[in-house]
Design a protein around this motif. Sequence first.
Motif, short mmCIF file in Angstrom:
data_model
loop_
_atom_site.label_atom_id
_atom_site.label_comp_id
_atom_site.label_asym_id
_atom_site.label_seq_id
_atom_site.Cartn_x
_atom_site.Cartn_y
_atom_site.Cartn_z
N ALA A 63 1.11 -1.03 0.30
CA ALA A 63 0.04 -0.22 0.15
C ALA A 63 0.92 1.20 -0.07
O ALA A 63 0.58 2.25 -0.41
N ILE A 64 1.47 1.55 1.12
CA ILE A 64 2.61 2.71 1.07
C ILE A 64 3.39 2.40 -0.73
O ILE A 64 3.53 3.81 -0.94
N ALA A 65 3.48 1.33 -1.22
CA ALA A 65 4.96 1.64 -2.29
C ALA A 65 3.54 1.75 -3.74
O ALA A 65 3.94 2.67 -4.70
N ARG B 199 3.28 8.32 4.10
CA ARG B 199 3.84 9.89 2.87
C ARG B 199 3.50 11.15 3.75
O ARG B 199 3.80 11.94 3.32
N HIS B 200 2.52 11.16 4.63
CA HIS B 200 2.36 12.65 4.67
C HIS B 200 2.83 12.93 5.59
O HIS B 200 3.36 14.18 5.15
N TYR B 201 3.48 12.65 6.60
CA TYR B 201 4.48 12.18 7.75
C TYR B 201 5.98 12.35 7.15
O TYR B 201 6.56 13.47 7.48
N TRP B 202 5.74 11.56 6.13
CA TRP B 202 7.21 11.74 5.45
C TRP B 202 7.57 13.43 5.05
O TRP B 202 8.08 13.38 4.23
N GLY B 203 6.43 12.93 4.12
CA GLY B 203 6.34 14.64 2.85
C GLY B 203 6.30 16.05 3.99
O GLY B 203 6.94 16.56 4.10
N ALA C 295 9.47 11.09 -6.62
CA ALA C 295 8.67 10.21 -5.28
C ALA C 295 8.82 11.47 -4.21
O ALA C 295 9.38 12.43 -3.63
N THR C 296 7.96 10.98 -2.89
CA THR C 296 7.86 11.28 -1.64
C THR C 296 8.79 10.78 -0.86
O THR C 296 9.53 11.43 0.20
N ILE C 297 8.41 9.61 -0.64
CA ILE C 297 9.04 7.83 0.02
C ILE C 297 10.60 7.60 -0.71
O ILE C 297 11.61 7.99 0.29
N PHE C 298 9.93 6.96 -1.72
CA PHE C 298 10.86 5.83 -2.42
C PHE C 298 11.29 6.87 -3.47
O PHE C 298 11.21 7.29 -4.64
N SER C 299 13.15 6.67 -3.03
CA SER C 299 13.79 7.15 -4.30
C SER C 299 14.26 6.28 -5.18
O SER C 299 14.69 7.02 -7.15
N LEU C 300 13.86 5.48 -5.41
CA LEU C 300 14.07 4.08 -6.24
C LEU C 300 12.96 3.83 -7.88
O LEU C 300 13.26 4.32 -8.06
N TYR C 301 11.74 4.88 -6.81
CA TYR C 301 11.29 5.16 -8.45
C TYR C 301 12.36 6.28 -9.10
O TYR C 301 11.22 6.40 -10.78
N ASP C 302 12.45 7.72 -8.48
CA ASP C 302 13.36 8.35 -9.50
C ASP C 302 14.16 8.10 -9.97
O ASP C 302 14.80 8.11 -11.12
N ARG C 303 14.85 6.55 -9.10
CA ARG C 303 16.11 6.27 -10.32
C ARG C 303 15.55 5.41 -11.41
O ARG C 303 16.77 5.03 -11.89
N ILE C 304 15.12 4.61 -11.26
CA ILE C 304 14.06 3.59 -12.27
C ILE C 304 13.52 4.39 -13.29
O ILE C 304 13.98 3.97 -14.63
N PHE C 305 13.57 6.09 -13.73
CA PHE C 305 12.98 6.67 -14.53
C PHE C 305 13.73 7.72 -14.31
O PHE C 305 13.54 8.66 -15.59
N GLY C 306 15.59 7.38 -13.65
CA GLY C 306 16.29 8.35 -14.67
C GLY C 306 15.87 10.51 -13.86
O GLY C 306 15.85 10.95 -14.04
N THR C 307 14.91 10.03 -13.31
CA THR C 307 14.75 11.54 -12.01
C THR C 307 15.64 11.82 -11.39
O THR C 307 14.91 12.49 -10.32
N CYS C 308 17.10 11.15 -11.01
CA CYS C 308 17.17 11.19 -9.33
C CYS C 308 17.85 12.13 -9.15
O CYS C 308 19.30 12.51 -10.67
#
Length: 273
Positions: free
Chosen positions: A101-103, A174-178, A218-231
């Motif tokens: 759910a978080i992912a 996601r809210h509190y990590w934000g 992304a808000t929590i996982f940098s993995l998404y930015d790394r996968i899609f080249g936006t990190c």
Amino acid sequence: MTLNPALTAYLQPALEMGALAVGFFLLSLLVKGARAVSDARAAASETRNNIALYVLDTLTVAPALTLATATVYALMHAPGAVYAGEVIWTRVGPIGTGIAAIAICDFLGYCNHRLYHTALLWPSHAIHHSDTKLSWFSLVRMHPFDRIGTLIDLMGMVLLGLPDWAVILAVSVRHYWGHLIHADVPWTLGPLEKVFISPAMHRWHHALEQRGAGVNFATIFSLYDRIFGTCYAPGPCLAPTGIDDDVAPGVIGQYLHPLRTWFPALRTPVTAG
């Protein structure tokens, strides 16, 4: 004494914000010392705007989002309704469901965040980026049009059949990590940045320079930015934050900014012929 449920619904966010304000101010004192007070004073005008935007959102936009999500939820859980998610998440189990759910929540947020950085939707999202004194409270600096992204996140999780507790968990994390990643602290997470977004990484997202405007969505996982080249994670961000867009000061000016951008006639004075 028993409080009216409607009154409680509005008091709870206020109490939560108060607790967060105290907590993040103490954190600021710990990290920056006496400079925390001067920084708070420098951000006072933007903080007032953020408070006004937050109050308006709580009174108007948030209830509408809740109603829309509740409507979809009610249709999916109508008598006799059967959906695959109910079976899938039961088999996955509570731990796997919570992590999923978080992912999922963060992935949906990543996708719509990138959309809001396109030329068409940027005028409304620019309001969130207009804080020049980025702080934990900048998270709530949001135009109502931006909140459609929040609705998409919620609808997506509901349509996937995630149980109530998992949706609440995901939205809360996601809210509190934000709030944390918007905080004015120079923290990186070292090797953990390969997985998670840090305050330093998100500050690069808010950096005034163009390079920081299209990274770390992304808000929590940098993995998404790394996968899609936006990190983009070179370390602590010392660059100024804000935007180059000509946004009128004050809450009304910020609410009208996207409309004036999309419909130029609204900003062109009409003269008698």
